[in-house]
Design a protein around this motif. Structure first.
Motif, mmCIF file in Angstrom:
data_model
loop_
_atom_site.group_PDB
_atom_site.id
_atom_site.type_symbol
_atom_site.label_atom_id
_atom_site.label_comp_id
_atom_site.label_asym_id
_atom_site.label_seq_id
_atom_site.Cartn_x
_atom_site.Cartn_y
_atom_site.Cartn_z
ATOM 1 N N ALA A 36 0.842 -1.210 0.000
ATOM 2 C CA ALA A 36 0.000 0.000 0.000
ATOM 3 C C ALA A 36 0.870 1.250 0.000
ATOM 4 N N SER A 59 2.688 2.019 -3.168
ATOM 5 C CA SER A 59 1.868 2.552 -4.252
ATOM 6 C C SER A 59 1.617 4.047 -4.114
ATOM 7 N N LEU A 69 -6.701 4.720 -2.189
ATOM 8 C CA LEU A 69 -5.404 4.348 -2.777
ATOM 9 C C LEU A 69 -5.592 3.741 -4.157
ATOM 10 N N GLU A 92 -7.960 4.294 -6.381
ATOM 11 C CA GLU A 92 -8.291 5.339 -7.349
ATOM 12 C C GLU A 92 -7.021 6.101 -7.745
ATOM 13 N N GLU A 93 -6.204 6.397 -6.736
ATOM 14 C CA GLU A 93 -4.976 7.137 -6.974
ATOM 15 C C GLU A 93 -4.042 6.355 -7.904
ATOM 16 N N ASN A 94 -4.047 5.035 -7.743
ATOM 17 C CA ASN A 94 -3.078 4.230 -8.474
ATOM 18 C C ASN A 94 -3.564 3.741 -9.829
ATOM 19 N N SER A 145 -2.583 -2.405 -4.009
ATOM 20 C CA SER A 145 -2.444 -1.251 -3.119
ATOM 21 C C SER A 145 -3.498 -1.245 -2.028
#
Lengths: 324, 660
Positions: free
Chosen positions: A275, A278, B593, B595-597, B630
């Motif tokens: 996590a 990323s 996370l 959505e960001e990735n 993620s």
């Protein structure tokens, strides 16, 4: 109705779990109204041989705290399992191996060398380390065996319920005891805490979803509003089970993961690593050199102790390879 | 997981000797038989052959198989083949797993025993995973029967025409004010020496007036979303400040315009005005105002063009126009950029007036160029008598970041030298080359003719060029064939600059999620068998954006790309791959996370009654799994690659080793 019979035991632990039991304050009186405590080494002078004399399943509920570090712990785990109807792994060490479990980056020989030989405060001219047996003039003395590997309780015997936390909060203990009295315990194998992640209980807000850098808690003055991760502090809350009421975060400290992983997560540390990977330094990441990326990652001090602080023995890693 | 114990069939392939020569296939098949759940295990010489496939189908029927594992080549090669085999026999194709014991085993190992052991490990892992696979259903999606061609050079022009002639509505988006690309700038083409614009401009005109083509020039691609059969593309056209219908090309505006600028089309060798037409044959054929330099737009006032236009064609009120295109397929034809010769400091381009590039030469030699086709020394306008060409400038040059050969510069130089020879029969012409590369129809003959006409080819790349007070150029080089050191004083030097991926390609590649090869050009789906396709379904490639190539190769590839696109666009609906992400909203904490990735904009965190929750936009999801990796909660899983399935594989891999 007969009073229930409770037992408490501590294996490799710091004693904090015992204090946590007392932290339910005067409610302990309600407990002893409905239950007899038949075994509790910290408070009662019941001997192991007394426990051995119990009939099987004599104890209704045994709260077992601490990790399995020595053969004594393992023997007691088997003994109490046999004598208890319900065995509860109490606290992070019993549930996941806990802080003592970090010793799995080492092994018995290394630990003995350090503790009994190498530390500057040690005076041990004969270089003696603990032995399993010693013949004294009075007869043969024995010590429990110190294992190479620290284990969680369920790795040595069958466990009915898990009550995580370092230590479990008085509220969680109270709820668990109430459920026992009212006969409303969930199915065997359950963790007596919410299924959600700590973020559900956390008062802070997620805004950016990006971490530009990593800092240690002392290097940052949290603003009290934004998610600690966004402020560059590694907070384990995003994959740690809720139930503690975000006590640490409310005191401006990041979550360190003592409630263990949420139900779907097999490996709390690995999950957090992926996590964080990323979102760490995402801006311009593709243009970074290998060295710059290394420097970014090097900001994380003691990754193993950070990501696996409480769960190394139950992780996929479990321990370092023993070369013997 | 299915409730009854899965019945697994394992097929281990020899692939002739490809696998069989290294891996003991029989032993692997025998070993597979011992694995839990395996009902049938067979070896076969070519599992992909009709016989091989039939045996799988018969086993599915006769042994009631519920899972199939094939250990052979790569899933990319034959994954589809065997999935179809399963489907034909009535087994859900997603209950199939492939093991690559060729690329990952026999081709990379020499120790037969160990390779066999590894093949067994790989098979054991696949069997462990296949047990946990779940049937998946493909969704269908309607196809939007229009195409977008990005880039209006020769590659884009021909792919658009092929599509439009097949009856497909095609949008062509070009960044510059006119289509034509680099080919429009060339004077002649090798090896036939036909006039470049003479052969290109009729096709350019076709683009302009084809009923199935809508041309959008002077425009940028702002955003691309969607998937094969259904892309949404946002295009922003820049204002030209000239009304097309009113412009009669009289040129009065340009005559009156007080601003003079270097003319990009002529490599800055000529001037143009702030109101201009890129070149006489430009399509669309009307003037435009360069907003960055127009006096009225930058400072106010002036408006001489508007005041003098006899037909009220100037409109300063025009604004940029943004529009959404809905297309089913996209062809990327954004071409190349010439290597920036100023980077090669030792050759002095930009400092020495008489050092020019191959593209500069094209403009000097062109009738529309600065001297109406007369090649002169830029420093004094004198006709050059001693001319040198230096090859591989910015190509085959690791220091300059391009190890590859740009493929066209050898022939371009032979062409230019031949043209010079015609103009200056007595001139001395030298070509400094690394290797002359002339593989093409009529190329070698053309090169030999150049030699016969007295063009001197010297093997050896000069280290540097020096200039004397009269702007003569001194070149010292080693002729590596004779070992002699040659000193040459030249009037003019032409640098044969290599081809580079355009700088703006990075942004476009990101928008389209295309991979790039180490050389920076767009990676094709397969280097041999799928040269006009990309890793993204529905996105095709043609021309130099894939790799440097000459005009015939480009036109051929455009035909390929158009055929591939047409094959997609003539279907009414296409099947969508069901290997996609799925969110368990119970577990989702809305951290964002994922959505960001997500590179594809395929997962969004939205407010629901239960708080912020991630939601997958199924049709946009490519199943890459970044979201799942993620997600701190494991709330996102990618079907067919669930944690449970992967961990089973990992556990199987480690099986023989028990942790103490």
């Amino acid at each position: 109705m007969d009073k229930l019979k409770f037992a408490f035991y501590w294996a490799a632990s710091c004693g904090g779990c015992e204090i946590a039991v007392l932290d339910i304050d005067e409610k302990i009186l309600n407990v002893v109204e409905k239950a007899d405590i038949v075994f509790w080494p910290v408070a009662l002078d019941t001997k192991y041989k007394d426990v051995e004399a119990f009939q099987d399943k004599y104890i209704d509920v045994c709260f077992f705290n601490g990790a399995i570090r020595t053969s004594e712990h393992e023997e007691m785990a088997h003994l109490l399992r046999a004598k208890s109807k319900t065995l509860v792994a109490f606290g992070a060490c019993a549930c996941f191996g806990g802080i003592p479990g970090l010793a799995n980056v080492s092994d018995r020989d290394e630990i003995f060398d350090l503790v009994y030989r190498e530390l500057p405060s040690v005076s041990n001219p004969d270089k003696t380390t603990p032995q399993l047996t010693y013949t004294a003039p009075e007869g043969e003395l024995t010590l429990p065996q110190f294992f190479d590997t620290v284990k969680a309780l369920h790795q040595v015997c069958d466990v009915d319920y898990f009550l995580p936390g370092c230590p479990p909060t008085p509220e969680m203990i109270e709820q668990a005891v109430t459920a026992i009295f009212e006969g409303t315990l969930p199915s065997k194998g359950s963790t007596l805490a919410p299924e959600k992640a700590l973020c559900e209980e956390c008062p802070l807000e997620i805004q950016e979803k990006k971490i530009p850098f990593i800092k240690r808690p002392y290097q940052v003055t949290p603003d009290g509003k934004r998610c600690l991760l966004e402020q560059g502090v590694i907070c384990m809350g995003i994959n740690t089970r809720a139930g503690c009421g975000a006590r640490c975060i409310k005191a401006n400290m990041p979550c360190r993961g003592c409630m263990g992983p949420t139900p779907e997560v097999a490996d709390q540390g690995a999950k957090l690593v992926s996590a964080i990977a990323s979102i760490l330094g995402v801006e311009g990441e593709e243009r970074m050199t290998e060295k710059e990326i290394e420097a970014l990652i090097a900001q994380i001090k003691d990754p193993l102790g950070t990501f696996y602080r409480y769960t190394l023995p139950i992780s996929l890693l479990r321990r370092k390879v023993i070369k013997k | 997981m299915s409730k009854s114990e899965p019945r697994i069939g394992v097929y281990v392939c020899h692939c002739g000797l490809n696998i069989g020569a290294v891996v003991d296939v029989a032993a692997v098949a025998q070993y597979a038989q011992t694995l839990p759940g395996v009902v049938v295990s067979r070896e076969s010489t070519y599992t992909c052959s009709d016989n091989g496939q039939r045996s799988i189908q018969e086993d599915i029927e006769n042994h009631n198989l519920s899972r199939v594992v094939v250990a052979s080549c790569s899933p990319r090669m034959h994954g589809d083949t065997f999935m179809k085999t399963c489907e034909t026999a009535g087994l859900n194709p997603y209950l199939f797993e492939m093991v690559n014991i060729r690329e990952q085993c026999s081709w990379v190992h020499t120790d037969k025993e160990q390779a066999t052991e590894k093949a067994k490990d790989l098979v054991r892992m696949a069997v462990a995973k296949v047990r946990l696979l779940e049937p998946l259903e493909k969704q269908k999606s309607a196809v939007n029967k229009a195409a977008l061609v990005i880039g209006g050079g020769v590659a884009g022009i021909f792919s658009a025409l092929y599509l439009a002639n097949a009856g497909i509505k095609t949008y062509v988006v070009e960044k510059k004010p006119s289509i034509g690309g680099h080919m429009a700038q060339l004077d002649k083409t090798f090896p036939t020496l036909d006039c470049s614009l003479c052969i290109l401009s009729p096709r350019m005109a076709d683009i302009g007036k084809h009923e199935n083509i809508e041309l959008i020039t002077y425009a940028d691609i702002e955003n691309i979303s969607g998937y094969a059969g259904n892309f949404q593309v946002t295009v922003k056209s820049n204002p030209r400040y000239v009304i097309k219908e009113n412009c009669r090309l009289c040129g009065v505006c340009a005559e009156k315009c007080p601003i003079s600028l270097p003319d990009e089309f002529n490599m800055g060798l000529k001037k143009r005005k702030a109101v201009y037409i890129p070149f006489p044959q430009a399509v669309p054929n009307y003037y435009l105002i360069d907003a960055g330099h127009c006096l009225h737009i930058t400072k106010g006032g002036c408006m001489l063009c508007q005041k003098n236009c006899p037909n009220d064609a100037i409109d300063f009120e025009e604004t940029e126009a943004v529009r959404e295109l809905n297309v089913g397929a996209i062809i990327v034809a954004t071409g190349f950029e010439l290597y920036d010769a100023t980077q090669k400091k030792e050759y002095g381009y930009g400092r020495y007036p008489n050092v020019i590039t191959n593209m500069d030469f094209e403009r000097w030699v062109s009738a529309d160029g600065p001297t109406h086709g007369k090649v002169v020394r830029p420093s004094d306008g004198a006709p050059p008598q001693r001319i040198g060409f230096i090859q591989c400038v910015g190509s085959r040059d690791e220091k300059e970041g391009a190890v590859y050969c740009s493929r066209i510069c050898c022939m371009a130089t032979v062409k230019q030298a031949t043209m010079l020879r015609e103009k200056y029969p007595s001139a001395e012409i030298y070509v400094y080359y690394t290797d002359m590369r002339t593989p093409g129809k009529g190329f070698e003959e053309f090169y030999q003719r150049g030699r016969e006409h007295g063009i001197v080819f010297i093997r050896g790349k000069p280290g540097e060029i020096e200039e004397d007070d009269n702007h003569n150029l001194l070149i010292v080089s080693e002729d590596t064939d004779s070992g002699l050191i040659l000193r040459n004083t030249l009037d003019l030097v032409v640098l044969a600059c290599g081809l580079r991926p355009p700088e703006a390609l990075e942004e476009l590649a990101q928008k389209l999620h295309l991979s790039r090869s180490p050389d920076g050009f767009i990676m094709e789906a397969h280097p041999k068998l799928r040269p006009a396709e990309t890793s993204i379904s529905g996105v095709f490639l043609t021309g130099c954006v894939q790799f440097p190539k000459d005009i015939p190769d480009t036109v051929a590839q455009s035909g390929g790309a158009a055929a591939m696109a047409a094959a997609l666009l003539t279907k009414d609906e296409i099947e969508l791959e069901p290997v996609r992400a799925a969110v368990d909203e119970e577990l989702c904490i809305g951290c964002g996370l994922c959505e960001e990735n997500c590179d594809y904009g395929a997962i969004e965190v939205k407010k629901t009654e239960e708080g912020m929750k991630a939601q997958v936009i199924e049709v946009a999801c490519q199943g890459c799994g970044v979201c799942a990796a993620s997600c701190p909660q494991k709330a996102v899983t990618v079907r067919h690659f669930t944690d449970g399935q992967l961990l089973a594989q990992v556990t199987a891999a480690l099986e023989p080793e028990v942790i103490v």
